[in-house]
Design a protein around this motif. Sequence first.
Motif, PDB file in Angstrom:
ATOM      1  N   TYR A  84       0.819  -1.209   0.000  1.00  0.00           N
ATOM      2  CA  TYR A  84       0.000   0.000   0.000  1.00  0.00           C
ATOM      3  C   TYR A  84       0.858   1.268   0.000  1.00  0.00           C
ATOM      4  CZ  TYR A  84      -4.557  -2.172   0.395  1.00  0.00           C
ATOM      5  OH  TYR A  84      -5.700  -2.866   0.126  1.00  0.00           O
ATOM      6  N   ILE A  85       1.987   1.244   0.680  1.00  0.00           N
ATOM      7  CA  ILE A  85       2.870   2.413   0.685  1.00  0.00           C
ATOM      8  C   ILE A  85       3.475   2.637  -0.699  1.00  0.00           C
ATOM      9  CG2 ILE A  85       5.055   3.295   1.594  1.00  0.00           C
ATOM     10  CD1 ILE A  85       4.228   2.087   4.303  1.00  0.00           C
ATOM     11  N   VAL A  86       3.848   1.550  -1.377  1.00  0.00           N
ATOM     12  CA  VAL A  86       4.389   1.672  -2.733  1.00  0.00           C
ATOM     13  C   VAL A  86       3.330   2.229  -3.677  1.00  0.00           C
ATOM     14  CG1 VAL A  86       5.236   0.332  -4.716  1.00  0.00           C
ATOM     15  CG2 VAL A  86       6.156  -0.086  -2.437  1.00  0.00           C
ATOM     16  N   ILE A  87       2.108   1.741  -3.558  1.00  0.00           N
ATOM     17  CA  ILE A  87       1.018   2.258  -4.400  1.00  0.00           C
ATOM     18  C   ILE A  87       0.785   3.736  -4.109  1.00  0.00           C
ATOM     19  CG2 ILE A  87      -1.468   2.098  -4.844  1.00  0.00           C
ATOM     20  CD1 ILE A  87      -1.196  -0.931  -4.377  1.00  0.00           C
ATOM     21  N   ALA A  88       0.789   4.105  -2.822  1.00  0.00           N
ATOM     22  CA  ALA A  88       0.583   5.511  -2.466  1.00  0.00           C
ATOM     23  C   ALA A  88       1.698   6.389  -3.031  1.00  0.00           C
ATOM     24  CB  ALA A  88       0.503   5.657  -0.947  1.00  0.00           C
ATOM     25  N   ALA A  89       2.933   5.911  -2.964  1.00  0.00           N
ATOM     26  CA  ALA A  89       4.048   6.690  -3.502  1.00  0.00           C
ATOM     27  C   ALA A  89       3.929   6.849  -5.017  1.00  0.00           C
ATOM     28  CB  ALA A  89       5.377   6.021  -3.145  1.00  0.00           C
ATOM     29  N   VAL A 131      -4.419   8.287  -2.545  1.00  0.00           N
ATOM     30  CA  VAL A 131      -3.169   8.245  -1.767  1.00  0.00           C
ATOM     31  C   VAL A 131      -3.494   8.141  -0.280  1.00  0.00           C
ATOM     32  CG1 VAL A 131      -1.109   9.546  -1.115  1.00  0.00           C
ATOM     33  CG2 VAL A 131      -1.833   9.489  -3.498  1.00  0.00           C
ATOM     34  N   LEU A 132      -4.442   8.940   0.176  1.00  0.00           N
ATOM     35  CA  LEU A 132      -4.831   8.889   1.592  1.00  0.00           C
ATOM     36  C   LEU A 132      -5.429   7.540   1.965  1.00  0.00           C
ATOM     37  CD1 LEU A 132      -6.322  12.445   2.128  1.00  0.00           C
ATOM     38  CD2 LEU A 132      -4.172  11.533   3.013  1.00  0.00           C
ATOM     39  N   VAL A 133      -6.252   6.973   1.088  1.00  0.00           N
ATOM     40  CA  VAL A 133      -6.845   5.656   1.363  1.00  0.00           C
ATOM     41  C   VAL A 133      -5.750   4.597   1.455  1.00  0.00           C
ATOM     42  CG1 VAL A 133      -8.303   3.835   0.390  1.00  0.00           C
ATOM     43  CG2 VAL A 133      -9.105   6.185   0.405  1.00  0.00           C
ATOM     44  N   CYS A 134      -4.786   4.642   0.552  1.00  0.00           N
ATOM     45  CA  CYS A 134      -3.684   3.675   0.603  1.00  0.00           C
ATOM     46  C   CYS A 134      -2.854   3.832   1.878  1.00  0.00           C
ATOM     47  CB  CYS A 134      -2.787   3.831  -0.623  1.00  0.00           C
ATOM     48  SG  CYS A 134      -3.518   3.218  -2.129  1.00  0.00           S
ATOM     49  N   LEU A 135      -2.585   5.065   2.271  1.00  0.00           N
ATOM     50  CA  LEU A 135      -1.821   5.286   3.508  1.00  0.00           C
ATOM     51  C   LEU A 135      -2.613   4.835   4.727  1.00  0.00           C
ATOM     52  CD1 LEU A 135      -0.139   8.710   2.728  1.00  0.00           C
ATOM     53  CD2 LEU A 135       0.908   6.440   2.756  1.00  0.00           C
ATOM     54  N   TRP A 136      -3.920   5.062   4.715  1.00  0.00           N
ATOM     55  CA  TRP A 136      -4.767   4.623   5.829  1.00  0.00           C
ATOM     56  C   TRP A 136      -4.765   3.100   5.926  1.00  0.00           C
ATOM     57  CZ3 TRP A 136      -6.599   6.002  10.223  1.00  0.00           C
ATOM     58  CH2 TRP A 136      -7.626   5.279  10.815  1.00  0.00           C
ATOM     59  N   ASN A 137      -4.885   2.422   4.793  1.00  0.00           N
ATOM     60  CA  ASN A 137      -4.871   0.963   4.802  1.00  0.00           C
ATOM     61  C   ASN A 137      -3.522   0.422   5.267  1.00  0.00           C
ATOM     62  OD1 ASN A 137      -7.514   0.685   3.967  1.00  0.00           O
ATOM     63  ND2 ASN A 137      -6.983   0.609   1.812  1.00  0.00           N
ATOM     64  N   SER A 138      -2.440   1.071   4.858  1.00  0.00           N
ATOM     65  CA  SER A 138      -1.123   0.612   5.315  1.00  0.00           C
ATOM     66  C   SER A 138      -0.983   0.803   6.823  1.00  0.00           C
ATOM     67  CB  SER A 138      -0.010   1.329   4.570  1.00  0.00           C
ATOM     68  OG  SER A 138       0.033   2.693   4.920  1.00  0.00           O
ATOM     69  N   LEU A 139      -1.510   1.896   7.342  1.00  0.00           N
ATOM     70  CA  LEU A 139      -1.469   2.121   8.784  1.00  0.00           C
ATOM     71  C   LEU A 139      -2.263   1.050   9.524  1.00  0.00           C
ATOM     72  CD1 LEU A 139      -0.572   4.009  11.086  1.00  0.00           C
ATOM     73  CD2 LEU A 139      -2.727   5.216  10.776  1.00  0.00           C
ATOM     74  N   LYS A 140      -3.409   0.662   8.978  1.00  0.00           N
ATOM     75  CA  LYS A 140      -4.207  -0.394   9.607  1.00  0.00           C
ATOM     76  C   LYS A 140      -3.426  -1.695   9.690  1.00  0.00           C
ATOM     77  CE  LYS A 140      -7.981  -0.248   7.068  1.00  0.00           C
ATOM     78  NZ  LYS A 140      -9.355  -0.443   6.575  1.00  0.00           N
ATOM     79  N   PHE A 141      -2.721  -2.047   8.623  1.00  0.00           N
ATOM     80  CA  PHE A 141      -1.959  -3.297   8.637  1.00  0.00           C
ATOM     81  C   PHE A 141      -0.740  -3.213   9.551  1.00  0.00           C
ATOM     82  CE2 PHE A 141      -4.184  -4.278   4.596  1.00  0.00           C
ATOM     83  CZ  PHE A 141      -4.697  -5.494   4.989  1.00  0.00           C
ATOM     84  N   VAL A 142      -0.101  -2.061   9.608  1.00  0.00           N
ATOM     85  CA  VAL A 142       1.061  -1.907  10.489  1.00  0.00           C
ATOM     86  C   VAL A 142       0.646  -2.043  11.959  1.00  0.00           C
ATOM     87  CG1 VAL A 142       2.726  -0.198  11.329  1.00  0.00           C
ATOM     88  CG2 VAL A 142       2.483  -0.597   8.894  1.00  0.00           C
TER      89      VAL A 142
END
Length: 116
Positions: free
Chosen positions: A48-53, A71-82
Amino acid sequence: MFQLLIAFVSRTYAFFQRTMPTNMIIRATHTRRGLKWGAPAMLLAVVYIVIAAALAQWVASGAPGWINLLVLVCLWNSLKFVVNGPVTLVRLVRVRAVERRNRDVGVKANESLPVR
């Protein structure tokens, strides 16, 4: 009016929890069988971070501004997984400790029974 708003928000929340893929994966990792998959699922955050970048780079080179929402949705999803990875690891350790304790108590109880 306020009650109608709360009902709408709660139904929207329930809909998103049932149908969005990241929520389904996170919900699956919170079951007993899925707890061991919490840490490997954390690797999805990298995707998700790569997609956001990539999307952010695309916006910087002239793409429409609404792509920033993706971008915000991808970062939010990456935060959920982290966050989900360590939470499931802690839950797995606790569940295994309880299972071990129950298994040990069961063995000790059987040892005290007379053998025929």
